[in-house]
Design a protein around this motif. Structure first.
Motif, short mmCIF file in Angstrom:
data_model
loop_
_atom_site.label_atom_id
_atom_site.label_comp_id
_atom_site.label_asym_id
_atom_site.label_seq_id
_atom_site.Cartn_x
_atom_site.Cartn_y
_atom_site.Cartn_z
N GLU A 44 1.95 1.86 1.71
CA GLU A 44 2.23 3.21 1.21
C GLU A 44 3.68 3.34 0.74
O GLU A 44 3.95 3.90 -0.32
N MET A 48 4.97 4.11 -3.03
CA MET A 48 5.87 5.21 -3.35
C MET A 48 7.06 4.72 -4.17
O MET A 48 7.46 5.37 -5.13
N GLN A 95 1.61 10.75 7.62
CA GLN A 95 1.81 12.07 7.02
C GLN A 95 3.29 12.33 6.77
O GLN A 95 3.67 12.88 5.73
N ARG A 98 4.39 10.54 3.67
CA ARG A 98 3.95 11.27 2.47
C ARG A 98 4.79 12.52 2.24
O ARG A 98 5.09 12.87 1.10
N GLN A 101 7.94 11.62 0.50
CA GLN A 101 7.76 11.40 -0.94
C GLN A 101 7.79 12.72 -1.70
O GLN A 101 8.34 12.81 -2.79
#
Length: 106
Positions: A44, A48, A95, A98, A101
């Protein structure tokens, strides 16, 4: 991140893990899911960074290793690594990645 720290964060017993390696045994489903969760975090972060276009000389695994040891306000100043030993904890850490990001305060 050094191996001992990762083993601790994943909630593996060091002697159990050594025995499994020596006997060429597979990890349990729960243990495998924890390892996969860390792998997904690295993927992830790499995704990103790819989206940002600034991928040159970025090592997602090394960044995750440092970040997992760093206290995070969103976790009441606990390190994200402390949450890797359960699927729920890993989802919470995911989470937070994210939210970073999106620019949300963590």
């Amino acid at each position: 991140m050094d191996q001992e720290t990762l083993i601790k964060y994943l909630g593996f017993g060091r002697s159990t893990l050594k025995r499994k390696i020596a006997a060429n045994e597979r990890l349990s489903q729960s243990e495998s899911e924890r390892v996969l969760g860390v792998t997904q975090l690295i993927v992830e972060v790499h995704r990103m960074v790819d989206e940002s276009g600034e991928t040159e000389a970025f090592d997602a695994a090394a960044w995750i290793g440092r970040w997992l040891r760093t206290p995070v306000p969103a976790l009441k100043n606990r390190s994200p690594g402390e949450f890797l030993d359960t699927a729920i904890g890993q989802r919470h850490v995911f989470q937070i990645i994210r939210q970073m990001q999106s620019g949300a305060y963590v």
